[in-house]
Motif scaffolding. Structure first.
Motif, short mmCIF file in Angstrom:
data_model
loop_
_atom_site.label_atom_id
_atom_site.label_comp_id
_atom_site.label_asym_id
_atom_site.label_seq_id
_atom_site.Cartn_x
_atom_site.Cartn_y
_atom_site.Cartn_z
N UNK B 343 0.86 -1.12 0.01
CA UNK B 343 -0.09 -0.08 0.07
C UNK B 343 0.81 1.38 0.07
N UNK B 344 1.80 1.20 0.80
CA UNK B 344 2.92 2.32 0.87
C UNK B 344 3.26 2.69 -0.50
N UNK B 345 3.73 1.56 -1.04
CA UNK B 345 4.24 1.86 -2.49
C UNK B 345 3.29 2.33 -3.54
N UNK B 346 2.20 1.88 -3.44
CA UNK B 346 1.25 2.61 -4.24
C UNK B 346 0.83 3.93 -4.04
N UNK B 347 0.80 4.32 -2.66
CA UNK B 347 0.26 5.58 -2.13
C UNK B 347 1.31 6.76 -2.60
N UNK B 348 2.66 6.43 -2.35
CA UNK B 348 3.72 7.57 -2.43
C UNK B 348 4.25 7.58 -3.86
N UNK B 349 3.91 6.51 -4.52
CA UNK B 349 4.52 6.65 -6.06
C UNK B 349 3.52 7.15 -7.05
N UNK B 350 4.09 7.80 -8.15
CA UNK B 350 3.19 7.89 -9.26
C UNK B 350 2.69 6.74 -9.80
N UNK B 351 1.71 6.22 -10.38
CA UNK B 351 1.09 5.26 -10.86
C UNK B 351 1.68 4.97 -12.11
N UNK B 352 1.38 3.80 -12.84
CA UNK B 352 1.83 3.39 -14.12
C UNK B 352 1.11 4.25 -15.20
N UNK B 353 1.18 3.74 -16.52
CA UNK B 353 0.80 4.36 -17.67
C UNK B 353 -0.49 4.58 -17.62
N UNK B 354 -1.39 3.86 -16.95
CA UNK B 354 -2.72 4.25 -16.84
C UNK B 354 -3.16 4.49 -15.50
N UNK B 355 -3.96 5.57 -15.24
CA UNK B 355 -4.20 6.21 -13.97
C UNK B 355 -5.19 5.21 -13.31
N UNK B 356 -4.72 5.06 -12.27
CA UNK B 356 -5.29 3.79 -11.27
C UNK B 356 -6.75 3.83 -11.22
N UNK B 357 -7.44 4.91 -11.09
CA UNK B 357 -8.65 5.39 -10.94
C UNK B 357 -9.48 4.84 -12.05
N UNK B 358 -8.69 4.65 -13.04
CA UNK B 358 -9.39 4.26 -14.53
C UNK B 358 -9.68 2.70 -14.72
N UNK B 359 -8.78 2.06 -13.85
CA UNK B 359 -8.51 0.50 -14.08
C UNK B 359 -9.92 -0.21 -13.85
#
Lengths: 424, 489, 558
Positions: B343-359
């Motif tokens: 969770x920490x990694x996800x929270x504090x890093x920019x996400x991948x090519x696709x924005x996570x809210x669009x997954x």
């Protein structure tokens, strides 16, 4: 000192506003954080010690003429000294209360006194009391029938000095009587001054009538000396302050004790023993003239000088009256020694106590302001959960009894001796 | 049009002015419900001098400018022109990290610098920057800060625009200025640095607080060309813990206490739908995670930095666990389906090519506003009721509560995934977004960042602020060329 | 100058006859003497600020608004004051009235959301004492707890020992209520839409931008009637325990509070330790406080202040005491910190971090300051900051100078040289107190979490002594030159001389035009001119608000 001699202080006061509050280290709530009845009642900055300095500066520098309002500002000060204590938490070179009093004296000297003040002084001169309407011949009536020595005829260890308020106030006379009875019952060699029993004139000083005070005080000192008085015991805090501080400055060399000090020693000696429980919660109101202004007089003659280029000091060491050594513990020790009694302290106590409003002659000259000030104290007392307020000064007692809290409530008021008697 | 193109080409060079339809089309819409509007030109700028010339030119020609710093896809409508004839000023090419001062813990960035680019540079100096939650890969750090996207570590948010410090701005009237403590020195960064001024003072420089005229302004007052940002020491140890509860109210006292003591670093509350969206790699994983995760979690990050990192982490682990216990909760390093580290990694890093809210469904709408933690449950209940009444699947609704400003308020965000390829669903969402936004506003939601329809909703409740904002706009953008139509001013 | 009876009556109808006065005696007490400490613009001998035409005490927002509207109607300038300490609280022109805010003193605490919603007269002591009942404290600026929080936040700076942990007033500020100079009532942030007091940002850009920035507006732009301020944790008892004999009060706090004076071999190490304190979120309060008495005098002064029987006349004897000398020398370069543990473990961690700092910076703790009575005195001093008038203890007045450069490393690097410069003046002039040159003091940080700093050297002078006042002024002018030569960002001592004339009156616009057209970024002041035009169209404020006519900037000339 004359008012112009305070000019350096008028410049050196820094407008810090500390004179409007109890020492900040002691603030427990916003509601009871302030110390000066005068600015709290009248609101304008002018009524605080800082404002008085500034007003005086303009008067001394002749930039200002007296107006009725200026006279009001000057005289509507209870001379309680709370500003003085607050200022001296940090300052060693200002004497705020002395200045307030000198400003009053300046106004009086210039002819700006209230008619009521003049009436009080007239009474002092004619009847030797500052309670107008009272007669010298009735002064000792409160002690009728008591077997106390008459010091004009014989000697005694202790001269009991009731003071004007206890002597004339029908509500309070019984307290003076009980005090003296208690002393006699304990075997104290106590007497009354008879003809030499006159007003201490402390209130004249508090109102700025310095000459009238001095005149009366010098007469009293001569009378005390003629009567061979060794120790004066008084239940009145105003009288106590007058004798202890003001008379001493005029050269009186007689031991002065407040009744609570004497009472405490009687309890400690085992001469007073309590036999009854007093299951009640009380709070204690420190009279200004017993507490912060009750420090003994220390003679000083000297001058100020500068060291380290600009640091202001006095040579030799000047006595510092900041309330550190007033009478605070004796009354509390007495109360704590009464079985069943619980003492609940108010937020403003000891050297930073809130004035009852009677000081400076205000109970006579501005009863509304005086009563409001007492009401504030009752409000504070009620906030402790106390069932009664106890004190050790007839002026405080009278003022507190006749006033009410902001919500209209009243609170029983006792002299400390009354509680002691109840528990015997 | 051609004249404008020529004029702009003279400023930025012909290669940096674009009028190709596909490019204009790209800037004419975003993923919000903002009404699409084609700009007439896009200019890619390289430095402040170009920006200043463009703004002056726009004033002379009455041309609307829309500043853009982040890469697509945009979601809040603020980069879509609201009026015809606009020129997009694309600052994403200004990618310089102008300087890092490790002693003063400050970094200067241009608008095009993204979180990942900045993190990489800062790491080398032993520093890091507080981030918004899992930002888009190409999200401009500066744009994110200017919009006051809440940082995840409220404990360090002494003032709202944290970590913003001094900035360089070209106001709408073409005046270039340094804001904050830099505003009293020469308008030359190198010279100021030489004298030790690292623009660490955010406010002022005098009686007017210029920073607050730029923040949350959606580009309506000026264009910022660099900003100084306050950094933190890079943690040596960084952990994330969870406390789970059946309801958000069940986490309230725990979170309040952590805020009160200023313990931990990251601190936030999410429901299972939101956390699953953040963590899941695809829709099925998200669905599965939702089933496993506790309904609500508070997440607390703990860092050990330079001095006694182990002891610090150990102390806070124990203390925070004690606090959790006090409120009947358990502090755990993982919840079913997600570990703290993940969770920490996800929270504090920019996400991948696709924005996570669009997954999850390909598209989403967010409704976010400021309130207090003790009011969030009421809003969540209302939003659930609104969703139910509207037929929106409540189980899809993500909820994120981000304490701000050391706990005086929170940002409450509702994440509403939907299928944008389905016109009916999109139309329904559009209406739901509108009605829910309005109802929440009626109930006291404060749209501090009033994007799109929220601007009239909010400003209509507050005529006096609206009036003063209009005066503000008139001072800094007298000809109304900066992103006109936004904020209703 | 007096108000006409008709206008006076209109004001009187708003507040009632009890709360308005134009008595010359009352008016006289609302004037400031620039020979005293005047908040970095004087000191100037033999001047006073102008006399207001009336003093009015509003009791609520509506009354304030009524007063301001009348002022607009009759083009009367006005200024609101609270504690009336600094020169900035007083009016600066003849056709003006003074507002005294002492009737507005409500405090409301939102315990859960760590907020206090306060009226303008609420000072640091009032708010802190109320906040402590709920486990909170508040930021108290270095100027002391007698100052109005609203005045400090909206009018001036607002940083002190607590700021590194609590944040400064401007960081803590949430929503506020403000009677604009044109008489309109503005509530910022959530308060504007009636949603509460918890957020002061937005909607969109924040209108608070016009009220308070790095400098406040010094009462020149309307009257703030309410503010919501963030509080910060107080892990101590509900009532600040204060014992001891006046004036040597001391706090008797539990073991989770300690006050240390940390001493250093060099300014480099001093600066390094400060940075380590920032990096580790170590301190609850941080100040270089007692050096305000001077490098040579601080030990002796602390002895005096912690002993109810001592006075300034004991200073010389104490200064010759070898033990006091040793103790003073031991803490030559130092700062004070207060550690507060929220739990036992937290306190242990903080103590351990302090040990690391001592180790890495070759630092040590002052033995004298660890004596229990002195430590408890220092704790109380720093927590409440109730001793503001100790700033004047030496001879009645002081002014702070040097300072301003916010970069800790830059300011630390010139500290010793500045101290030597001041010492030389003390040795060759008698106008200021001779206290060892270094009398530098100040807050750990201007911002929460550390960062920008601002140190000032206390220059003590006698406000009743013309030579001392003018000499102090000369010295500050000299340091201004010294700072300018070193490109150190100006001198704090006279940094506000452009706000008010030596004679106590406002500067005319021409003067501001002349000055601010020459600064590197004149547009800062031109925008401020425009802001004033927008919300203060009748120009009812004074020159504490700094403006430049935009026409004065060459590129703007039409």
């Amino acid at each position: 000192m004359a008012l112009k001699d305070f000019l350096p202080q008028m410049y050196r006061c820094s407008s810090c506003a500390n004179c409007k509050f109890i020492p900040f280290d002691k603030v427990q709530s916003a509601r009871f954080s302030e110390n000066c009845p005068s600015i709290c009642y009248f609101s304008f900055h002018s009524y605080a010690a800082r404002g008085r300095y500034q007003l005086a500066k303009a008067l001394v520098e002749e930039r200002l003429e007296f107006t009725d309002n200026i006279v009001d500002v000057i005289h509507n000060c209870t001379s309680c000294g709370a500003c003085d204590v607050a200022c001296k938490v940090c300052r060693y070179n200002l004497d705020v209360l002395d200045h307030n009093l000198e400003l009053k004296a300046y106004a009086v000297e210039k002819g700006h006194a209230y008619p009521r003040q003049k009436e009080m002084i007239g009474s002092l001169k004619s009847e030797q009391t500052m309670i107008p309407g009272m007669k010298k011949k009735d002064r000792a009536g409160w002690a009728d029938g008591l077997k106390a020595k008459d010091l004009s005829k014989e000697k005694a260890e202790v001269a009991f000095f009731a003071g004007c308020k206890y002597s004339y106030d029908p509500e309070l006379q019984k307290i003076a009587r009980a005090d003296l009875e208690l002393l006699l019952k304990c075997g104290v060699d106590a007497g009354l001054l008879g003809a030499a029993d006159n007003c201490c004139a402390g209130r004249a000083y508090q109102m700025g009538f310095f000459d009238d005070f001095r005149d009366r005080a010098e007469k009293n000192i001569r009378a005390f000396e003629a009567a061979g008085v060794k120790t004066i015991v008084t239940p009145c805090s105003d009288c106590y302050h007058a004798f202890k501080r003001l008379y001493a400055k005029l050269g009186m060399d007689i031991k002065v004790m407040h009744f609570v000090e004497y009472l405490e020693s009687l309890i400690n000696d085992g001469r007073i023993k309590f036999t009854k429980q007093l299951p009640m919660t009380v709070t204690y109101h420190d009279p200004c003239h017993l507490g912060r202004l009750g420090e003994p007089y220390i003679p000083w003659e000297g001058k100020d000088k500068k060291i380290l280029n600009q640091v202001l000091v006095y040579e030799p060491r000047k006595p510092r009256y900041n309330g550190a050594y007033g009478i605070y513990d004796a009354p509390r020790n007495i109360l704590r020694s009464i079985p069943g009694l619980r003492l609940a302290e108010m937020e403003r106590i000891r050297e930073y106590s809130w004035c009852c409003g009677a000081g400076g002659g205000i109970s006579e000259t501005n009863p509304d302001f005086s009563s409001w000030t007492a009401g504030e104290r009752i409000t504070e007392a009620l906030s402790t959960g106390a069932e009664a307020i106890v004190t050790a000064c007839p002026w405080c007692e009278s003022n507190l009894r006749s006033s009410q809290a902001e919500d209209g409530r009243k609170l029983p008021v006792f002299d400390i001796a009354e509680l002691v008697l109840k528990a015997l | 049009m051609e004249a404008k193109k020529t004029a702009l080409a003279e400023i930025v060079g012909a290669g940096s002015v674009f009028d190709e339809p596909d490019i204009l089309c790209e800037y004419s819409r975003d993923a919000s419900f903002a009404k699409p509007m084609k700009p007439i030109l896009v200019v890619k700028v390289k430095d402040v001098h170009e920006v200043q010339k463009i703004v002056k030119w726009a004033n002379e020609t009455g041309t609307p400018l829309v500043p853009v710093s982040s890469g697509p896809p945009h979601h809040r409508g603020d980069t879509v022109p609201s009026v015809p004839g606009a020129v997009i000023v694309d600052l994403s090419g200004m990618k310089k990290i102008l300087g890092i001062d490790a002693k003063q813990r400050v970094v200067h960035v241009e608008p095009g610098v993204t979180y990942s680019e900045l993190s990489e540079a800062l790491e080398k100096e032993g520093l890091c920057i507080p981030t918004a939650l899992a930002p888009r890969k190409n999200k401009s750090v500066l744009a994110s800060c200017l919009d006051i996207e809440p940082r995840t570590n409220p404990r360090y948010q002494w003032f709202y625009p944290e970590p913003l410090r001094g900035m360089e701005v070209v106001w709408g009237d073409g005046v270039r200025l340094f804001t904050g403590s830099g505003g009293m020195g020469p308008m030359d960064l190198e010279k100021q640095w030489k004298e030790g001024n690292r623009q660490t003072g955010a406010t002022g420089p005098q009686n007017v607080d210029f920073i607050r005229i730029l923040t949350q302004s959606q580009g309506t007052t000026g264009i910022v060309t660099w900003a100084a940002l306050r950094c933190h020491i890079l943690p040596k140890i960084h952990k994330l813990y969870f406390a789970a509860a059946a309801t958000p109210a069940g986490l309230e006292d725990f979170v309040y206490r952590i805020l009160h003591f200023r313990f931990g670093d990251e601190l936030m509350i999410m429901n299972s739908a939101y956390l699953a969206s953040l963590m899941g790699e695809d829709a099925s994983q998200i669905t599965s995670l939702r089933g496993q995760l506790p309904p609500w979690v508070a997440m607390v990050g703990i860092t050990g930095r330079k001095i006694l990192p182990e002891k610090k982490v150990e102390t806070q682990e124990l203390d925070i666990a004690d606090i959790a216990q006090q409120f009947g909760l358990k502090l755990v390093p993982a919840v079913p389906g997600v570990s703290g580290n993940q969770a920490l990694k996800k929270i504090s890093s920019p996400c991948g090519d696709r924005y996570w809210k669009e997954t999850y469904k390909g598209a989403y709408q967010d409704i976010f506003f400021v309130t207090t933690l003790d009011r969030t449950s009421k809003f969540i209940d209302s939003m659930r009721a609104l969703a139910e009444a509207d037929g929106y699947p409540v189980s899809d609704m993500g909820v994120y509560i981000q304490p701000q400003h050391q706990g005086t308020s929170v940002m409450l965000e509702f994440n509403l995934p939907y299928d944008a390829s389905n016109p009916a669903e999109t139309a329904k969402m559009k209406e739901f977004f509108r009605s829910a936004s309005a109802e929440l506003s009626r109930q006291g939601a404060f749209y501090s960042r009033p994007h799109g329809i929220w601007a009239p909703l909010q400003l209509n409740k507050d005529a006096r602020n609206y009036d003063v904002l209009k005066k503000m706009k008139k001072i800094f953008d007298p000809n109304g060329i900066m992103n006109p139509g936004k904020l209703s001013i | 100058m007096k108000l006409s009876p008709e206008i006076y009556k209109e004001f009187e109808e708003i507040v009632g006859p009890r709360y308005i006065s134009q008595d010359p005696g009352v008016l006289e007490t609302y004037r400031c003497m620039p020979a005293q400490s005047s908040a970095h613009y004087g000191p100037y001998w033999d001047h006073m600020t102008p006399t207001p035409m009336a003093v009015i005490l509003p009791g609520c927002t509506e009354e304030v608004q009524g007063i301001v509207r009348l002022c607009n109607k009759y083009k009367i300038k006005f200024k609101a004051g609270g504690s009336f300490w600094g020169a900035m609280a007083y009016i600066g022109s003849d056709y003006s009235i003074q507002l005294d805010m002492r009737r507005m003193r409500k405090i409301e605490i939102d315990v859960k959301n760590q907020l206090a919603i306060i009226d303008p007269y609420v000072n640091g002591a009032m708010l802190q004492s109320e906040a402590m009942k709920y486990g909170f404290s508040c930021n108290i600026p270095g100027v002391g707890c007698s100052s109005s929080i609203v005045a400090s936040a909206s009018g001036w700076g607002g940083v002190g020992p607590s700021t590194v942990c609590s944040g400064g007033h401007k960081e803590n500020l949430c929503a506020l209520e403000w009677v604009l100079p044109n008489g309109e009532l503005l509530r910022t942030g959530t308060a504007g839409s009636g949603d509460g007091w918890f957020c002061g940002e937005g909607p969109g850009p924040s209108t608070r931008a016009f009220l308070t920035a790095s400098m406040g507006v010094c009462g020149e732009m309307g009257v703030v009637t309410k503010m919501a301020m963030r509080l910060y944790p107080w892990p101590g008892p509900a009532v600040l325990p204060s014992t001891g004999t006046v004036p040597a009060y001391k706090a008797a706090l539990p073991d989770n509070f300690r006050c240390y004076t940390v001493c250093f071999p060099s300014w480099d190490m001093w600066a390094k330790a400060l940075t380590m304190c920032y990096d580790s979120d170590l301190v609850y309060l941080g100040h270089r406080q007692f050096n305000m008495f001077g490098r040579d005098l601080k030990g002796a002064m602390i002895r005096i202040l912690t002993d109810p029987d001592k006075q300034l006349c004991d200073l010389e004897e104490l200064l010759s005491d070898p033990e006091v000398k040793r103790q003073t020398e031991e803490m030559k370069l130092e700062f004070q910190i207060v550690l507060a543990g929220y739990t036992k473990r937290d306190m242990e961690l903080k103590e351990a971090i302090l040990q690391e700092i001592l180790k890495e910076c070759d630092a040590w703790l002052s033995s004298m300051m660890l004596e229990p009575d002195i430590e408890n005195w220092a704790l109380l001093y720093l927590i409440r900051l109730g001793h503001k008038n100790l700033n004047y203890v030496m001879c009645g007045s002081y002014e702070g100078n040097f300072g301003l450069n916010p970069n800790l490393w830059v300011s630390a690097s010139y500290m010793e040289e500045a101290a030597a410069f001041k010492k030389q003046w003390e040795d060759t002039h008698t106008s200021i107190v001779k206290n060892g040159g270094d009398s530098e003091m100040g807050s750990f940080s201007f911002t929460g979490g550390g960062g920008a700093v601002g140190w000032e050297f206390f220059v003590d002078f006698d406000a009743y002594d013309k030579d001392s006042v003018t000499g102090a002024c000369d010295f500050i002018d000299e340091t201004e030159k010294w700072m300018a030569e070193r490109h150190l960002g100006g001198d704090m001592g006279r940094s506000n001389k452009y706000l008010r004339q030596p004679n106590g009156y406002d500067w005319p616009q021409e003067k501001h035009n002349e000055l601010f057209s020459k600064v590197p970024q004149p547009h800062v002041f031109a925008y401020q001119w425009k802001v004033r035009e927008a919300i203060n169209p009748n120009l009812l404020g004074g020159s504490y608000y700094r403006t430049l006519d935009p026409e004065m900037i060459p590129e703007n000339k039409r």
